[in-house]
Design a protein around this motif. Structure first.
Motif, short mmCIF file in Angstrom:
data_model
loop_
_atom_site.label_atom_id
_atom_site.label_comp_id
_atom_site.label_asym_id
_atom_site.label_seq_id
_atom_site.Cartn_x
_atom_site.Cartn_y
_atom_site.Cartn_z
N CYS A 354 -2.60 116.72 -4.69
CA CYS A 354 -1.57 116.12 -3.83
C CYS A 354 -0.30 115.80 -4.63
N PRO A 355 0.84 116.42 -4.28
CA PRO A 355 2.06 116.19 -5.06
C PRO A 355 2.63 114.78 -4.91
N SER A 356 2.26 114.07 -3.84
CA SER A 356 2.82 112.73 -3.63
C SER A 356 1.81 111.63 -3.96
N SER A 358 -0.86 110.76 -2.57
CA SER A 358 -1.16 109.98 -1.36
C SER A 358 -2.65 109.76 -1.14
N ILE A 359 -3.48 110.52 -1.88
CA ILE A 359 -4.94 110.43 -1.67
C ILE A 359 -5.56 109.62 -2.80
N VAL A 383 -5.67 107.03 2.99
CA VAL A 383 -4.61 107.96 2.58
C VAL A 383 -3.26 107.31 2.89
N CYS A 388 2.81 110.72 2.21
CA CYS A 388 2.43 112.07 2.65
C CYS A 388 3.52 112.65 3.56
N GLN A 391 6.57 113.61 1.80
CA GLN A 391 6.38 114.89 1.11
C GLN A 391 6.56 116.06 2.08
N TRP A 392 6.01 115.90 3.28
CA TRP A 392 6.18 116.94 4.30
C TRP A 392 7.66 117.23 4.51
N CYS A 399 2.70 120.66 4.70
CA CYS A 399 2.18 120.64 3.33
C CYS A 399 0.94 121.52 3.20
N ASN A 400 -0.23 121.03 3.62
CA ASN A 400 -1.50 121.80 3.57
C ASN A 400 -2.13 121.90 2.19
N ILE A 401 -1.53 121.31 1.17
CA ILE A 401 -2.07 121.49 -0.19
C ILE A 401 -3.48 120.91 -0.30
N CYS A 402 -3.70 119.70 0.27
CA CYS A 402 -5.04 119.11 0.15
C CYS A 402 -6.08 119.92 0.92
S1 SF4 Z 1 -0.70 116.95 3.18
FE1 SF4 Z 1 0.18 117.20 1.10
S2 SF4 Z 1 1.25 115.27 0.69
FE2 SF4 Z 1 -0.15 114.90 2.40
S3 SF4 Z 1 -2.04 114.14 1.48
FE3 SF4 Z 1 -2.27 116.37 1.68
S4 SF4 Z 1 -1.55 117.18 -0.29
FE4 SF4 Z 1 -0.81 115.08 -0.16
#
Ligand code: SF4
Ligand code: SF4
Length: 463
Positions: A354-356, A358-359, A383, A388, A391-392, A399-402
């Motif tokens: 997670c780049p921010s 948030s988790i 969370v 989050c 970051q979006w 985002c979708n990274i997590c």
């Molecule tokens: S959607 Fe992105 S910013 Fe939000 S919790 Fe997941 S990885 Fe982090």
């Protein structure tokens, strides 16, 4: 080979790879294969949401439980949570908007980034990527499919003339799953209504009221009235394409989100209209009226992950969820457990990706809330939805990274099934499996969006 030399080779391999040596890989594969050979492969046992997986190992791994896993260790006290006010959600928070978005709604601020990225030629954010993403939502945004009123497609009068559909609750459980499958659901379960999971009010403050005085779902200026007789929730999953998620966090990767939101509307709208045609009430729901993750857990479709999302035994976190509340008598499914929450305690891949930040990276769930949009009172991994969403916005709207990082998103291959089978039965290898995931290149989100448009091949779907 002497021990010292062996260790040095291992260390070299560990540096060269992304955190796991070939030795450990084969060790883990060996463990998995060994467990498979000991009987997991051939043993078919209780299944989830009353349905057989094609994989005997997944069937073996998944056990039905009496209590929903959000109320079992390591989680606690979910039964004490209050009904959630949608106005508290980060998407609607005035405080967050003032603090971060200059008083604008978040998507207005995100649009500024989109235009900037298009002008700068950032891969994954072209005009075409954005048009691809926007149009994917066509069946969701502004759709009549979520109407509380009959759509006029089913012949409602027919059931009034010949009488309502009659079958046993167990038969109806089987029938609605066949219908849901045809309407595009990737997996379907049925939960007993828990009013706690319905919103107390919408984003404007209009209350949701469970009523003994209404026989039909009714929306007035003052309130949403839900007949108390409607006590079953059909939950349907719309699996996203994990290969598209590997382009996260670009707008391109978000196209699969839009596509599956549209699928949610298709599945829920058609299911509700089908039930009305049988002579019963039905309320189709996307993200409105009720929370999705705890109801899906109640319906036997998965466990709660560290990232606050559903983890399904086969689709992992790559799913969107739609629901239909009804008074059609349907036997409920039992919740399931397959070791996901335990796996989350050592995995942390979503939190690390997670780049921010948030988790939560705490090993164990706690009752520490992360922002004002959380619903306090339960022990879980909260969370921070404010950081989050911020970051979006900076990503241009998503985002979708997590989601992409979660090791439970896997193609249906025997090795992945065996890993799931082993982690359901013992926690001993969990940290090795999480590392193995990196070594095999899963869970990454490093695909070049340019390749998507330049390649002669379409992005394959895993399921
Ligand atoms: S959607 Fe992105 S910013 Fe939000 S919790 Fe997941 S990885 Fe982090
Ligand atoms: S990435 Fe790991 S910690 Fe996060 S939800 Fe998936 S299994 Fe759990």
């Amino acid at each position: 080979m002497d021990r010292e030399k062996e260790n040095t080779l291992d260390q070299k391999e560990e540096k060269r790879s992304v955190g796991i040596s070939r030795r450990n890989f084969f060790k883990a594969s060996g463990i998995a294969a060994g467990v498979a050979a000991l009987g997991l492969v051939t043993k078919s046992q209780p299944v989830y949401a009353g349905q057989e997986s094609e994989s005997a190992i997944v069937n073996f791994a998944v056990q039905e439980v009496d209590q929903s896993p959000y109320n079992l260790p390591p989680f606690a006290n979910a039964e004490n949570l209050k009904r959630y006010e949608l106005g508290k959600n980060a998407f609607y928070s005035k405080e967050l908007s003032m603090d971060k978005f200059g008083g604008n709604p978040w998507h207005i601020e995100a649009e500024k980034y989109i235009v900037k990225f298009i002008k700068e030629g950032v891969p994954g954010y072209s005009l075409m990527d954005n048009a691809f993403y926007d149009a994917a939502w066509a069946s969701y945004k502004g759709t009549p499919l979520f109407s509380w009123e009959p759509l006029g497609v089913s012949n409602i009068k027919r059931a009034e003339t010949v009488g309502k559909w009659e079958a046993t609750p167990e038969q109806n459980n089987r029938y609605i799953k066949k219908v849901a499958n045809e309407y595009g659901s990737g997996d379907t379960g049925v939960a007993v209504l828990n009013e706690q999971w319905f919103l107390s009010q919408d984003e404007k403050g209009k209350p949701y009221v469970f009523s003994t005085e209404h026989s039909k779902p009714t929306i007035t200026e003052e309130a949403y009235y839900i007949p108390k007789t409607m006590n079953r929730v059909i939950v349907m999953l719309a699996p996203m394409n994990p290969n598209m998620l590997k382009y996260a966090p670009t707008t391109l990767s978000e196209a699969t989100v839009g596509t599956e939101y549209s699928q949610m509307a298709e599945s829920a709208g058609k299911m509700a209209e089908f039930i009305r045609g049988l002579g019963y009430n039905a309320i189709p729901m996307g993200n409105d009226a009720s929370l999705s993750v705890p109801i899906a857990i109640d319906a036997g479709l998965g466990e709660l992950g560290r990232h606050g999302l559903l983890v399904h035994p086969e689709y992992g976190s790559s799913v969107r969820i739609s629901k239909v509340l009804t008074d059609l008598p349907i036997a409920p499914d039992k919740p399931i457990s397959f070791g996901a929450a335990e796996f989350c305690r050592t995995c942390m891949k979503c939190a690390e990706a997670c780049p921010s930040e948030s988790i939560s990276k705490d090993k164990d769930p706690s009752d520490k809330v992360a922002c004002a949009s959380n619903n306090p009172g339960m022990k879980k991994w909260y969370v921070n939805t404010w950081t989050c969403l911020n970051q979006w916005v900076e990503n241009g709207g998503g985002c979708n990274i997590c989601l992409s990082a979660c090791p439970y998103n896997k193609p249906k291959t025997w090795i992945h099934d065996v890993v799931k089978g082993v982690s359901a039965k013992t926690t001993v290898f969990n940290s090795t499996f999480a590392t193995l995931d990196d070594a095999l290149g899963y869970g990454t989100h490093d695909k070049n969006p340019k390749e998507f448009w330049d390649s002669d091949k379409n992005v394959p779907k895993w399921w």
